[in-house]
Design a protein around this motif. Structure first.
Motif, PDB file in Angstrom:
ATOM      1  N   MET A 144      93.882  19.790 -72.091  1.00  0.00           N
ATOM      2  CA  MET A 144      92.663  19.279 -71.378  1.00  0.00           C
ATOM      3  C   MET A 144      91.972  17.956 -72.545  1.00  0.00           C
ATOM      4  O   MET A 144      91.459  17.112 -72.046  1.00  0.00           O
ATOM      5  N   THR A 145      92.019  18.335 -73.921  1.00  0.00           N
ATOM      6  CA  THR A 145      91.502  17.469 -74.819  1.00  0.00           C
ATOM      7  C   THR A 145      92.399  16.051 -74.854  1.00  0.00           C
ATOM      8  O   THR A 145      91.611  14.877 -75.016  1.00  0.00           O
ATOM      9  N   LYS A 146      93.667  16.302 -74.640  1.00  0.00           N
ATOM     10  CA  LYS A 146      94.428  15.228 -74.607  1.00  0.00           C
ATOM     11  C   LYS A 146      94.028  14.172 -73.330  1.00  0.00           C
ATOM     12  O   LYS A 146      93.955  12.950 -73.546  1.00  0.00           O
ATOM     13  N   ALA A 147      94.078  14.919 -72.365  1.00  0.00           N
ATOM     14  CA  ALA A 147      93.466  13.940 -71.098  1.00  0.00           C
ATOM     15  C   ALA A 147      92.074  13.368 -71.475  1.00  0.00           C
ATOM     16  O   ALA A 147      91.984  12.086 -71.090  1.00  0.00           O
ATOM     17  N   ASP A 201      84.314   6.074 -71.274  1.00  0.00           N
ATOM     18  CA  ASP A 201      83.213   6.665 -72.039  1.00  0.00           C
ATOM     19  C   ASP A 201      82.222   6.975 -70.913  1.00  0.00           C
ATOM     20  O   ASP A 201      81.320   6.300 -71.088  1.00  0.00           O
ATOM     21  N   THR A 202      82.311   7.614 -69.775  1.00  0.00           N
ATOM     22  CA  THR A 202      81.169   7.681 -68.688  1.00  0.00           C
ATOM     23  C   THR A 202      81.259   9.226 -68.440  1.00  0.00           C
ATOM     24  O   THR A 202      82.306   9.786 -68.612  1.00  0.00           O
ATOM     25  N   LEU A 203      80.137   9.780 -68.054  1.00  0.00           N
ATOM     26  CA  LEU A 203      80.190  10.974 -67.702  1.00  0.00           C
ATOM     27  C   LEU A 203      81.082  11.358 -66.382  1.00  0.00           C
ATOM     28  O   LEU A 203      81.712  12.191 -66.445  1.00  0.00           O
ATOM     29  N   ALA A 204      80.993  10.619 -65.531  1.00  0.00           N
ATOM     30  CA  ALA A 204      81.951  10.822 -64.022  1.00  0.00           C
ATOM     31  C   ALA A 204      83.300  10.912 -64.576  1.00  0.00           C
ATOM     32  O   ALA A 204      84.020  11.692 -64.146  1.00  0.00           O
ATOM     33  N   SER A 205      83.739  10.135 -65.573  1.00  0.00           N
ATOM     34  CA  SER A 205      85.086  10.094 -65.603  1.00  0.00           C
ATOM     35  C   SER A 205      85.608  11.018 -66.687  1.00  0.00           C
ATOM     36  O   SER A 205      86.593  11.530 -66.380  1.00  0.00           O
ATOM     37  N   ARG A 206      84.698  11.383 -67.574  1.00  0.00           N
ATOM     38  CA  ARG A 206      84.939  12.585 -68.509  1.00  0.00           C
ATOM     39  C   ARG A 206      85.039  13.667 -67.750  1.00  0.00           C
ATOM     40  O   ARG A 206      85.985  14.851 -67.836  1.00  0.00           O
ATOM     41  N   VAL A 245      88.063  18.271 -65.779  1.00  0.00           N
ATOM     42  CA  VAL A 245      88.140  19.191 -64.650  1.00  0.00           C
ATOM     43  C   VAL A 245      89.298  19.364 -64.132  1.00  0.00           C
ATOM     44  O   VAL A 245      90.178  20.125 -63.911  1.00  0.00           O
ATOM     45  N   THR A 246      89.906  17.977 -63.863  1.00  0.00           N
ATOM     46  CA  THR A 246      91.229  17.971 -63.258  1.00  0.00           C
ATOM     47  C   THR A 246      92.225  18.484 -63.998  1.00  0.00           C
ATOM     48  O   THR A 246      93.223  19.242 -63.579  1.00  0.00           O
ATOM     49  N   GLU A 266      80.553  20.059 -74.881  1.00  0.00           N
ATOM     50  CA  GLU A 266      79.524  19.471 -75.653  1.00  0.00           C
ATOM     51  C   GLU A 266      79.918  18.479 -76.291  1.00  0.00           C
ATOM     52  O   GLU A 266      79.006  17.095 -76.386  1.00  0.00           O
ATOM     53  N   SER A 267      80.961  18.091 -76.954  1.00  0.00           N
ATOM     54  CA  SER A 267      81.434  17.059 -77.829  1.00  0.00           C
ATOM     55  C   SER A 267      81.776  15.918 -76.947  1.00  0.00           C
ATOM     56  O   SER A 267      81.555  14.792 -77.310  1.00  0.00           O
ATOM     57  N   ASN A 268      82.044  16.188 -75.548  1.00  0.00           N
ATOM     58  CA  ASN A 268      82.313  15.093 -74.578  1.00  0.00           C
ATOM     59  C   ASN A 268      81.364  14.612 -73.684  1.00  0.00           C
ATOM     60  O   ASN A 268      81.476  13.541 -73.107  1.00  0.00           O
ATOM     61  N   VAL A 269      80.142  15.202 -73.963  1.00  0.00           N
ATOM     62  CA  VAL A 269      79.101  14.645 -73.171  1.00  0.00           C
ATOM     63  C   VAL A 269      77.670  14.405 -73.794  1.00  0.00           C
ATOM     64  O   VAL A 269      76.984  13.649 -73.484  1.00  0.00           O
TER      65      VAL A 269
END
Length: 201
Positions: A80-83, A89-94, A99-100, A143-146
């Motif tokens: 998950m972290t690698k992906a 750097d957008t909420l939709a993309s992250r 999730v995928t 948290e760290s990604n949003v």
């Protein structure tokens, strides 16, 4: 235990090889028929080792289950972290990427999905600490990604992340248990929708 070699393997290497055979057997058996139904004798038969050798590797079924569960969680977090690291750097993309990658990786092996989302609960108190640690790790990842994205709500992000983890867990339990499981793509779309609606301002 002495250090003499046997068939070209040291005592430490033989112990590690037996541990891996037990982990592999547990990965199969804890998923089907399940943790409560799997005896030490059955694990030893599948791993082709003696009961005495089992206790040289693990203190019991609980420790072996913890080892299998922790490895599943670690591998899933790494995937998950690698992906996410490669996502824009957008909420939709992250959100979509995270999730995928999570759902795709977990459902890629039904044994992993069952152990992580069903058998961990059936194991009871022995897995409580590992399960809490896993939830905390996923909360930190979310948290760290949003947190640094401008469109993300300033509401309590920890509680939002906790709620989203619970939602995904229930979706995957449904996938594991359903006679006619929903398509993985539908799980991803549903979880993505929930995540995005929860975190957007």
């Amino acid at each position: 235990m002495n250090g003499r070699s046997y068939r070209g393997m040291s005592a430490e290497e033989r112990l590690e090889e037996r541990r891996e055979r037990l982990i592999s057997a547990a990965y199969d058996l804890y998923a089907d028929p399940g943790f409560p139904e799997t005896t030490i004798e059955r694990l030893c038969a599948a791993a082709r080792i003696s009961n005495r050798a089992f206790y040289e590797c693990f203190s019991g079924r609980d420790e072996l289950m913890q080892t299998v569960y922790d490895r599943c969680v670690r591998e899933t977090l790494e995937e998950m972290t690698k992906a996410i690291d490669q996502a824009p750097d957008t909420l939709a993309s992250r959100v979509k990427t995270g999730v995928t990658s999570y759902i795709s990786f977990v459902t890629g092996d039904r044994r992993r999905a069952r152990i992580m989302h069903l058998e961990v609960r059936r194991a009871g108190d022995c897995l409580t600490t590992s399960r809490q640690s896993a939830v905390e790790a996923f909360i930190r990842t979310i948290e760290s990604n949003v947190a640094d994205l401008p469109e993300v709500t300033k509401a309590n992000q920890r509680l939002l992340a906790l709620g989203m983890i619970g939602a995904v867990q229930e979706l995957l339990i449904e996938w594991v248990l359903a006679d006619d499981p929903p398509p993985v793509g539908r799980l991803i779309d549903t979880a993505t929708h929930i995540f995005h609606r929860a975190f957007v301002t």
